[in-house]
Design an enzyme around this catalytic site. Structure first.
Site, PDB file in Angstrom:
ATOM      1  N   GLU A   1      -4.538   2.809   6.256  1.00 46.85           N
ATOM      2  CA  GLU A   1      -5.347   1.589   6.271  1.00 46.85           C
ATOM      3  C   GLU A   1      -4.963   0.733   5.072  1.00 46.85           C
ATOM      4  O   GLU A   1      -5.475   0.958   3.958  1.00 46.85           O
ATOM      5  CB  GLU A   1      -6.841   1.926   6.107  1.00 46.85           C
ATOM      6  CG  GLU A   1      -7.499   2.558   7.272  1.00 46.85           C
ATOM      7  CD  GLU A   1      -9.005   2.275   7.299  1.00 46.85           C
ATOM      8  OE1 GLU A   1      -9.479   1.781   8.327  1.00 46.85           O
ATOM      9  OE2 GLU A   1      -9.704   2.539   6.310  1.00 46.85           O
TER      10      GLU A   1
ATOM     11  N   HIS B   1     -11.811   6.852   1.899  1.00 44.52           N
ATOM     12  CA  HIS B   1     -11.748   5.485   2.420  1.00 44.52           C
ATOM     13  C   HIS B   1     -11.525   4.526   1.253  1.00 44.52           C
ATOM     14  O   HIS B   1     -12.008   4.766   0.147  1.00 44.52           O
ATOM     15  CB  HIS B   1     -13.049   5.140   3.162  1.00 44.52           C
ATOM     16  CG  HIS B   1     -12.930   3.871   3.944  1.00 44.52           C
ATOM     17  ND1 HIS B   1     -13.078   2.627   3.366  1.00 44.52           N
ATOM     18  CD2 HIS B   1     -12.629   3.647   5.254  1.00 44.52           C
ATOM     19  CE1 HIS B   1     -12.891   1.703   4.301  1.00 44.52           C
ATOM     20  NE2 HIS B   1     -12.617   2.291   5.447  1.00 44.52           N
TER      21      HIS B   1
END
Ligand code: 13P
Length: 246
Positions: free
Chosen positions: A168, A99
């Site tokens: 993302e 992430h």
């Protein structure tokens, strides 16, 4: 009917009791939406909430559990780390890795992320690999180069069968900004072709993350090659999550 993945990344926004009451207060509705034919729902709470949620889930639950991270080693003197086998034992079938918050705040490299993916593969946990560029990189038209570098170690791996790749963009996380439909169409088209070209043996699902909510989902769902969504803050609120999924 196409099944979309809806991955709720609660980050560190849901303390243990909130995570448990999210499930127990809305159990019937959660199970109902998770069982919809077009839905695969994955909840990613903090490490400590995994085991209680696993215990709360009914045996025939349609809800999948995912972790937000895992160790890059199987065992040893790694204070504070959690191994992939333990995640499997508490019912995880998914695990987020790489992430942007882990890359930026904890200096995780592509090599370390690749180690984690290898270990997850050993325990049949599907990795959700997050990739993305900064605003500066996007402005200088380097998005594809950045993503190629982030994908390279993983697309060489013969040891895993399936992966979720979550695009993302760093600048879309928690900002309310999203790339346009055209930008995302080009991007997902490129991602699909890139994965087919470099890892044709791998079952790849492509998802988008960054300011997904009940209104942005309208633009995101018709995107070509998109298999789902990674949802941050909106997933901590049951009615918002329900609106997105339904
Ligand atoms: P937001 O949905 O809050 O922008 O967060 C996205 C994210 O980081 C999910 O992993």
């Amino acid at each position: 009917m196409k099944k979309y993945l809806y991955i709720a990344n609660w980050k560190m926004n849901m303390p243990l009791l909130s995570a448990c009451s999210f499930y127990s207060d809305h159990q019937q509705e959660l199970e109902r939406i998770a069982a919809l034919p077009h839905v695969e729902l994955v909840l990613c709470p903090s490490y400590v909430a995994l085991s209680p949620l696993h215990a709360l889930r009914e045996k025939n639950s349609h809800i999948y559990l995912g972790a937000q991270n895992c160790a890059s080693h199987n065992q040893g003197a790694y204070t504070g780390e959690v191994d992939a086998l333990s995640l499997a034992h508490v019912g995880c079938t998914y695990c987020i890795v790489g992430h942007s918050e882990r890359r930026q705040l904890y200096g995780e490299t592509d090599a370390v992320i690749a180690e984690k993916i290898t270990l997850l593969g050993q325990y049949d946990i599907t990795p959700i690999l997050c990739i993305g560029e900064t605003q500066e990189e996007a402005m200088s038209n380097r998005t594809h180069d950045i993503l190629s570098v982030q994908l390279e170690p993983v697309l060489k791996m013969q040891s895993i069968q399936s992966i979720v790749i979550a695009y993302e963009p760093f600048w879309a996380i928690g900002t309310g900004k999203t790339p346009s439909f055209t930008e995302l169409s080009i991007l997902f088209n490129w991602l699909f072709e890139h994965a087919c070209k470099h890892a044709s043996w791998l079952n790849v699902r492509l998802v988008y993350g960054g300011s997904v909510n009940a209104s942005t989902i309208q633009m995101l769902k018709p995107l070509p090659f998109i298999d789902g969504f990674l949802i941050g803050s909106a997933s901590c609120d049951f009615s918002m999550l329900k609106n997105i999924v339904e």
